[in-house]
Scaffold this motif. Structure first.
Motif, PDB file in Angstrom:
ATOM      1  N   HIS A   1     -17.799  31.909  52.464  1.00 58.66           N
ATOM      2  CA  HIS A   1     -16.475  32.516  52.541  1.00 58.66           C
ATOM      3  C   HIS A   1     -16.564  34.025  52.400  1.00 58.66           C
ATOM      4  O   HIS A   1     -17.195  34.532  51.469  1.00 58.66           O
ATOM      5  CB  HIS A   1     -15.575  31.977  51.421  1.00 58.66           C
ATOM      6  N   SER A   2     -15.922  34.735  53.307  1.00 58.28           N
ATOM      7  CA  SER A   2     -15.741  36.166  53.124  1.00 58.28           C
ATOM      8  C   SER A   2     -14.720  36.365  52.014  1.00 58.28           C
ATOM      9  O   SER A   2     -13.647  35.747  52.023  1.00 58.28           O
ATOM     10  CB  SER A   2     -15.243  36.794  54.427  1.00 58.28           C
ATOM     11  N   ILE A   3     -15.042  37.203  51.028  1.00 57.37           N
ATOM     12  CA  ILE A   3     -14.149  37.383  49.876  1.00 57.37           C
ATOM     13  C   ILE A   3     -13.814  38.857  49.685  1.00 57.37           C
ATOM     14  O   ILE A   3     -14.550  39.753  50.105  1.00 57.37           O
ATOM     15  CB  ILE A   3     -14.773  36.816  48.577  1.00 57.37           C
ATOM     16  N   ASP A   4     -12.676  39.094  49.061  1.00 59.98           N
ATOM     17  CA  ASP A   4     -12.232  40.448  48.754  1.00 59.98           C
ATOM     18  C   ASP A   4     -12.776  40.846  47.388  1.00 59.98           C
ATOM     19  O   ASP A   4     -12.541  40.162  46.389  1.00 59.98           O
ATOM     20  CB  ASP A   4     -10.703  40.522  48.728  1.00 59.98           C
ATOM     21  N   THR A   5     -13.490  41.968  47.343  1.00 61.66           N
ATOM     22  CA  THR A   5     -14.043  42.449  46.081  1.00 61.66           C
ATOM     23  C   THR A   5     -13.675  43.914  45.862  1.00 61.66           C
ATOM     24  O   THR A   5     -12.767  44.235  45.128  1.00 61.66           O
ATOM     25  CB  THR A   5     -15.567  42.290  46.054  1.00 61.66           C
ATOM     26  N   HIS A   6     -14.347  44.797  46.541  1.00 62.38           N
ATOM     27  CA  HIS A   6     -14.205  46.245  46.374  1.00 62.38           C
ATOM     28  C   HIS A   6     -13.910  46.835  47.741  1.00 62.38           C
ATOM     29  O   HIS A   6     -14.395  46.336  48.762  1.00 62.38           O
ATOM     30  CB  HIS A   6     -15.515  46.800  45.799  1.00 62.38           C
ATOM     31  N   GLN A   7     -13.136  47.914  47.780  1.00 62.61           N
ATOM     32  CA  GLN A   7     -12.722  48.484  49.066  1.00 62.61           C
ATOM     33  C   GLN A   7     -13.892  48.973  49.923  1.00 62.61           C
ATOM     34  O   GLN A   7     -13.769  49.058  51.149  1.00 62.61           O
ATOM     35  CB  GLN A   7     -11.743  49.633  48.845  1.00 62.61           C
ATOM     36  N   ALA A   8     -15.028  49.288  49.288  1.00 60.23           N
ATOM     37  CA  ALA A   8     -16.178  49.783  50.047  1.00 60.23           C
ATOM     38  C   ALA A   8     -17.292  48.743  50.138  1.00 60.23           C
ATOM     39  O   ALA A   8     -18.438  49.082  50.423  1.00 60.23           O
ATOM     40  CB  ALA A   8     -16.712  51.061  49.426  1.00 60.23           C
ATOM     41  N   VAL A   9     -16.963  47.474  49.914  1.00 63.51           N
ATOM     42  CA  VAL A   9     -17.978  46.423  49.868  1.00 63.51           C
ATOM     43  C   VAL A   9     -17.594  45.259  50.779  1.00 63.51           C
ATOM     44  O   VAL A   9     -16.443  44.811  50.770  1.00 63.51           O
ATOM     45  CB  VAL A   9     -18.166  45.900  48.427  1.00 63.51           C
ATOM     46  N   TRP A  10     -18.545  44.792  51.564  1.00 61.29           N
ATOM     47  CA  TRP A  10     -18.408  43.549  52.333  1.00 61.29           C
ATOM     48  C   TRP A  10     -19.082  42.451  51.518  1.00 61.29           C
ATOM     49  O   TRP A  10     -20.251  42.569  51.154  1.00 61.29           O
ATOM     50  CB  TRP A  10     -19.086  43.694  53.688  1.00 61.29           C
ATOM     51  N   SER A  11     -18.334  41.394  51.207  1.00 63.63           N
ATOM     52  CA  SER A  11     -18.846  40.361  50.306  1.00 63.63           C
ATOM     53  C   SER A  11     -18.628  38.972  50.864  1.00 63.63           C
ATOM     54  O   SER A  11     -17.610  38.700  51.517  1.00 63.63           O
ATOM     55  CB  SER A  11     -18.133  40.445  48.938  1.00 63.63           C
ATOM     56  N   VAL A  12     -19.581  38.092  50.590  1.00 57.59           N
ATOM     57  CA  VAL A  12     -19.425  36.683  50.932  1.00 57.59           C
ATOM     58  C   VAL A  12     -19.852  35.828  49.739  1.00 57.59           C
ATOM     59  O   VAL A  12     -20.754  36.189  48.983  1.00 57.59           O
ATOM     60  CB  VAL A  12     -20.249  36.268  52.174  1.00 57.59           C
ATOM     61  N   ALA A  13     -19.159  34.702  49.585  1.00 65.93           N
ATOM     62  CA  ALA A  13     -19.550  33.684  48.615  1.00 65.93           C
ATOM     63  C   ALA A  13     -20.263  32.581  49.372  1.00 65.93           C
ATOM     64  O   ALA A  13     -19.870  32.214  50.483  1.00 65.93           O
ATOM     65  CB  ALA A  13     -18.322  33.132  47.897  1.00 65.93           C
ATOM     66  N   VAL A  14     -21.314  32.036  48.769  1.00 69.16           N
ATOM     67  CA  VAL A  14     -22.208  31.122  49.476  1.00 69.16           C
ATOM     68  C   VAL A  14     -22.772  30.118  48.479  1.00 69.16           C
ATOM     69  O   VAL A  14     -22.907  30.427  47.290  1.00 69.16           O
ATOM     70  CB  VAL A  14     -23.345  31.938  50.150  1.00 69.16           C
ATOM     71  N   PRO A  15     -23.104  28.911  48.921  1.00 69.04           N
ATOM     72  CA  PRO A  15     -23.820  27.999  48.021  1.00 69.04           C
ATOM     73  C   PRO A  15     -25.112  28.653  47.537  1.00 69.04           C
ATOM     74  O   PRO A  15     -25.815  29.307  48.313  1.00 69.04           O
ATOM     75  CB  PRO A  15     -24.103  26.782  48.901  1.00 69.04           C
ATOM     76  N   GLU A  16     -25.430  28.505  46.272  1.00 74.49           N
ATOM     77  CA  GLU A  16     -26.579  29.189  45.691  1.00 74.49           C
ATOM     78  C   GLU A  16     -27.883  28.862  46.420  1.00 74.49           C
ATOM     79  O   GLU A  16     -28.768  29.713  46.539  1.00 74.49           O
ATOM     80  CB  GLU A  16     -26.694  28.829  44.213  1.00 74.49           C
ATOM     81  N   GLU A  17     -28.003  27.651  46.951  1.00 75.95           N
ATOM     82  CA  GLU A  17     -29.241  27.271  47.637  1.00 75.95           C
ATOM     83  C   GLU A  17     -29.494  28.078  48.906  1.00 75.95           C
ATOM     84  O   GLU A  17     -30.624  28.194  49.369  1.00 75.95           O
ATOM     85  CB  GLU A  17     -29.203  25.782  47.972  1.00 75.95           C
ATOM     86  N   HIS A  18     -28.445  28.667  49.482  1.00 74.13           N
ATOM     87  CA  HIS A  18     -28.596  29.472  50.700  1.00 74.13           C
ATOM     88  C   HIS A  18     -28.507  30.965  50.423  1.00 74.13           C
ATOM     89  O   HIS A  18     -28.668  31.776  51.343  1.00 74.13           O
ATOM     90  CB  HIS A  18     -27.515  29.100  51.722  1.00 74.13           C
ATOM     91  N   GLY A  19     -28.271  31.359  49.168  1.00 71.52           N
ATOM     92  CA  GLY A  19     -27.972  32.747  48.859  1.00 71.52           C
ATOM     93  C   GLY A  19     -29.098  33.717  49.138  1.00 71.52           C
ATOM     94  O   GLY A  19     -28.886  34.774  49.738  1.00 71.52           O
ATOM     95  N   ARG A  20     -30.296  33.393  48.695  1.00 72.96           N
ATOM     96  CA  ARG A  20     -31.419  34.329  48.878  1.00 72.96           C
ATOM     97  C   ARG A  20     -31.706  34.584  50.353  1.00 72.96           C
ATOM     98  O   ARG A  20     -31.959  35.726  50.759  1.00 72.96           O
ATOM     99  CB  ARG A  20     -32.677  33.785  48.188  1.00 72.96           C
ATOM    100  N   ASP A  21     -31.661  33.533  51.142  1.00 68.20           N
ATOM    101  CA  ASP A  21     -31.935  33.689  52.575  1.00 68.20           C
ATOM    102  C   ASP A  21     -30.897  34.600  53.223  1.00 68.20           C
ATOM    103  O   ASP A  21     -31.246  35.491  54.011  1.00 68.20           O
ATOM    104  CB  ASP A  21     -31.943  32.315  53.251  1.00 68.20           C
ATOM    105  N   LEU A  22     -29.632  34.400  52.896  1.00 66.27           N
ATOM    106  CA  LEU A  22     -28.583  35.228  53.472  1.00 66.27           C
ATOM    107  C   LEU A  22     -28.709  36.673  53.002  1.00 66.27           C
ATOM    108  O   LEU A  22     -28.544  37.611  53.789  1.00 66.27           O
ATOM    109  CB  LEU A  22     -27.212  34.663  53.109  1.00 66.27           C
ATOM    110  N   ALA A  23     -29.026  36.877  51.724  1.00 63.76           N
ATOM    111  CA  ALA A  23     -29.196  38.236  51.204  1.00 63.76           C
ATOM    112  C   ALA A  23     -30.320  38.961  51.950  1.00 63.76           C
ATOM    113  O   ALA A  23     -30.198  40.142  52.290  1.00 63.76           O
ATOM    114  CB  ALA A  23     -29.493  38.190  49.711  1.00 63.76           C
ATOM    115  N   ARG A  24     -31.407  38.259  52.217  1.00 64.80           N
ATOM    116  CA  ARG A  24     -32.531  38.879  52.940  1.00 64.80           C
ATOM    117  C   ARG A  24     -32.147  39.236  54.372  1.00 64.80           C
ATOM    118  O   ARG A  24     -32.551  40.278  54.898  1.00 64.80           O
ATOM    119  CB  ARG A  24     -33.736  37.924  52.926  1.00 64.80           C
ATOM    120  N   ARG A  25     -31.355  38.372  55.016  1.00 63.20           N
ATOM    121  CA  ARG A  25     -30.949  38.657  56.389  1.00 63.20           C
ATOM    122  C   ARG A  25     -29.988  39.844  56.453  1.00 63.20           C
ATOM    123  O   ARG A  25     -30.070  40.669  57.367  1.00 63.20           O
ATOM    124  CB  ARG A  25     -30.319  37.414  57.022  1.00 63.20           C
TER     125      ARG A  25
END
Length: 402
Positions: A361-385
């Protein structure tokens, strides 16, 4: 003669041997002709141990006695550091937050510093002593001891540096500077040689654990030069100042141990809900459109139970019909230099299609930040990409240390 404030974190003081090592570094700085005020955290995991002891005897999650208990961790480190310096022939004095003149608001567990009275510290500095201050604590106007919340020793150091008009404030920790991403998640992440206050503040707010956000905000307000550096090596750290170089992206942060708190209702009062939960460890939110109004709240797992307990008595007033929770979530944040830079990159963000999974899910956090929430098992892979797409081989806002 320059005044230097140094802060040593719990990992840097985990054992008595590490305390002696830190003492050697302090003496080295003193031998350079500088006056030293040193702020210390509790040793290693001792604060967690004290928290556990508290839970074993009481369900109280905050309050006067708990603050009194937790503050002892820093006082132990403070006394041991002073003793270690004295043993090595360096005059030193240990001070609690109150003895150092740290005045805070009357709020247990998360107080803010309101004033620093430097007379006692300056008197001891003039005697040639190193002043060791217990971080994370201060005294309210009514004489009550109050703590500053987790990471509060960083704030203590920045506040003391501002009050003393220090030439710099060293945050000595277990990393050797600020990286564009957590090297444990992205091994090829670059380290910055310098960075501006605003970018570091945003990264800290979005989960970069290298320094507490309040400390950065305080340093920015009083223009205190910060240096993030290692306690264990002589590597050059990251200097934090008001640099205004131009580029787009400052870094990627990755948070784990999160939960989804889903709030459903036909007349959900979302703005009021968010105001209520602003101090409840909320990472971000998403307004979900369905047959019922839904607010998806990404929250730290440690804050979940307390937040639900706070909401339950007021469900009718807030329009909440149902509360659901989901565990084992993570969040990835792409930190832009400012809101305008983020807006210019929106098309590229959409084009990269970083969200191939249904449960992202794309989530609202900070005005200068693009953020997504993700299942923890997929988080590291997405962060690296995300890092590979925006940080690898690009022109960074700040020069990377080699």
């Amino acid at each position: 003669m320059a005044i230097i404030v140094q802060k040593y974190g719990g990992t840097s003081l985990q054992t008595t041997e590490r305390i002696r090592q830190a003492a050697n570094r302090i003496i080295g700085e003193r031998e350079n002709g500088n006056q030293l005020v040193v702020v210390v955290s509790a040793m290693g995991d001792s604060t967690n141990h004290l928290e556990q002891l508290s839970r074993e005897v009481s369900s109280c999650t905050n309050g006067r006695e708990k603050d009194l208990l937790l503050s002892t961790g820093e006082q132990v480190s403070c006394a041991l550091m002073a003793l270690a310096l004295q043993e090595k022939g360096q005059a030193a004095i240990a001070m609690t937050g109150e003895q150092a003149g740290i005045e805070v608001e009357y709020l247990h567990g998360n107080a803010k510093v309101t004033a620093i009275h430097t007379k006692s510290m300056k008197k001891e500095l003039q005697k040639g002593k190193v002043v060791i201050v217990a971080g994370f604590q201060g005294v309210a106007a009514n004489g009550e001891l109050c703590t500053l919340g987790r990471g509060g020793s960083d704030t203590t150091a920045a506040a003391l540096a501002a009050a003393l008009k220090a030439d710099r404030c060293d945050i000595c920790t277990d990393v050797d500077g600020v990286y564009a991403a957590d090297p444990r998640v992205i091994p090829n992440a670059g380290k910055y040689s310098y960075m501006d206050y605003d970018s570091l503040l945003t990264m800290a707010e979005m989960g970069a654990g290298v320094i507490h956000p309040r400390a950065v905000a305080h340093a920015k307000e009083y223009q205190v030069p910060l240096v993030i550096r290692s306690s264990f090596s002589e590597h050059e750290g990251t200097w934090i100042s008001k640099d205004t170089s131009i580029s787009s992206v400052a870094g990627v942060t990755y948070q784990t141990n999160l939960c989804h708190l889903r709030l459903f209702g036909r007349r959900l009062k979302k703005e009021k809900l968010l105001r209520w939960m602003k101090d409840s460890g909320v990472i971000g939110t998403k307004d979900v459109h369905s047959h019922l109004e839904e607010l998806l709240v990404v929250i730290k797992k440690d804050d979940l139970d307390q937040t639900i307990s706070m909401l339950n008595p007021y469900k009718d007033q807030l329009g909440i019909q149902t509360i659901q929770t989901e565990n084992q979530k993570a969040a990835i944040h792409l930190i832009f230099v400012n809101e305008e830079k983020k807006r210019k990159q929106t098309a590229l963000l959409n084009e990269k299609k970083f969200m191939p999974l249904e449960d992202v899910h794309s989530i609202d956090t900070h005005q200068a930040v693009w953020s997504v929430a993700v299942p923890e098992e997929h988080g590291r892979d997405l962060a690296r990409r995300v890092y590979a797409a925006f940080m690898s081989g690009t022109q960074h806002k700040f020069p990377l240390a080699h």
